[in-house]
Write an enzyme that holds these catalytic residues in place. Structure first.
Site, PDB file in Angstrom:
ATOM      1  N   ASP A  87      21.035  55.078  49.853  1.00 13.41           N
ATOM      2  CA  ASP A  87      21.148  56.161  50.817  1.00 13.41           C
ATOM      3  C   ASP A  87      20.207  55.833  51.970  1.00 13.41           C
ATOM      4  O   ASP A  87      18.981  55.887  51.821  1.00 13.41           O
ATOM      5  CB  ASP A  87      20.756  57.484  50.159  1.00 13.41           C
TER       6      ASP A  87
ATOM      7  N   ARG B  11      13.971  47.214  61.727  1.00  9.07           N
ATOM      8  CA  ARG B  11      12.545  46.876  61.573  1.00  9.07           C
ATOM      9  C   ARG B  11      12.303  46.074  60.311  1.00  9.07           C
ATOM     10  O   ARG B  11      11.555  45.086  60.310  1.00  9.07           O
ATOM     11  CB  ARG B  11      11.716  48.156  61.556  1.00  9.07           C
TER      12      ARG B  11
ATOM     13  N   TYR C 222      25.051  64.377  67.425  1.00  6.68           N
ATOM     14  CA  TYR C 222      25.567  63.030  67.161  1.00  6.68           C
ATOM     15  C   TYR C 222      25.511  62.183  68.419  1.00  6.68           C
ATOM     16  O   TYR C 222      25.092  61.023  68.385  1.00  6.68           O
ATOM     17  CB  TYR C 222      27.007  63.161  66.661  1.00  6.68           C
TER      18      TYR C 222
END
Length: 260
Positions: A56, A117, A149
């Site tokens: 997730d 990252r 969004y």
């Protein structure tokens, strides 16, 4: 066309359906070793060399775990496709709660930020890495039904430009693919965005899509894109054939965005 992707290790998020699934399949067909990341099961279309990681991406610790797993399995990362995302129809700016704003940014911006990252150290080691972010035409054609969004996807575009500026001289490119309406489960599944638009417009899903394509956001092609039409551009941007392309936005919307 040979995209020169044989044995390149590429991570694709949101790989269980739609654009992500089409991208994972195409990259696999081109010889890449694909790692599909998804909350849902991923079809076995990524070949014997590839693998799947269930995660997730709104979990702040998931990105580092995914990258550690991929490096441990394959020893390198050559490409990252930040495709995971999603949206819900809103009634307007004032209807959006604090929790909904945060959730929209977690999935549509911060997930890609954290993945980028975490992956960058491994990408930099290759000297020829590529990141492709999947944006949305909503970033430039914002409407009352998706301001959260749209804002998250515009932030994604800005981040990609920043990554390209800093890391292209070090060998890692960053680009954005911006699809318009695309025939994916996001629109077609029961309770999905297509059904939400249909309810708002007082029609069925096909009628709602017809209104959007011809009236609300008219396209020159007069049709929705198919996932493979978007995945083809993503695969090119991941590949060494696009080595001179960075900091760019590739719009795949059938000509809906009127800009010069």
């Amino acid at each position: 066309m040979d995209l020169h992707l044989t044995d390149k290790v590429v991570i694709v998020t949101g790989a269980s359906a739609g654009i992500g699934l089409a991208t994972a399949q195409l990259l696999t067909d081109e010889g890449a070793v694909v790692v599909g990341v998804s909350r849902q099961p991923v079809e076995s279309t990524i070949g014997d060399a590839g693998s799947v990681i269930a995660a997730d991406l709104t979990d702040v610790d998931s990105a580092s775990r995914i990258i550690e797993t991929v490096v441990e399995r394959y020893g390198r990362i050559d490409g990252l496709v930040n495709n995971a995302g999603g949206l819900h129809l809103r009634e307007g700016f004032l209807s959006i709660t604090e929790e909904q704003w945060l959730a929209a940014f977690q999935l549509n911006f911060h997930a890609a930020r954290r993945m980028s990252r975490a992956a960058l150290p491994a990408l930099l080691k290759t000297g020829a890495g590529s990141i492709v972010h999947v944006g949305s035409e909503s970033a430039r054609l914002a409407a009352t039904y998706n301001p959260d969004y749209a804002a998250a996807k515009l932030s994604l575009l800005s981040m990609s430009k920043s990554l390209a500026t800093e890391f292209s001289p070090q060998g890692v490119r960053s680009n954005v693919v911006t699809p318009g309406m695309t025939r994916t489960p996001l629109y077609e599944r029961r309770g999905g965005f297509g059904e939400q638009i249909a309810n708002a417009l007082g029609t069925d899903v096909d009628g709602a899509i017809e209104q959007v394509l011809n009236n609300l956001r008219p396209t020159l092609t007069r049709r929705m894109a198919e996932p493979n039409e978007v995945s083809a551009v993503i695969a090119f941007l991941i590949s060494p054939l696009s080595s001179q392309v960075t900091g760019a936005e590739w719009i795949i919307d059938g000509g809906a965005l009127p800009q010069i």
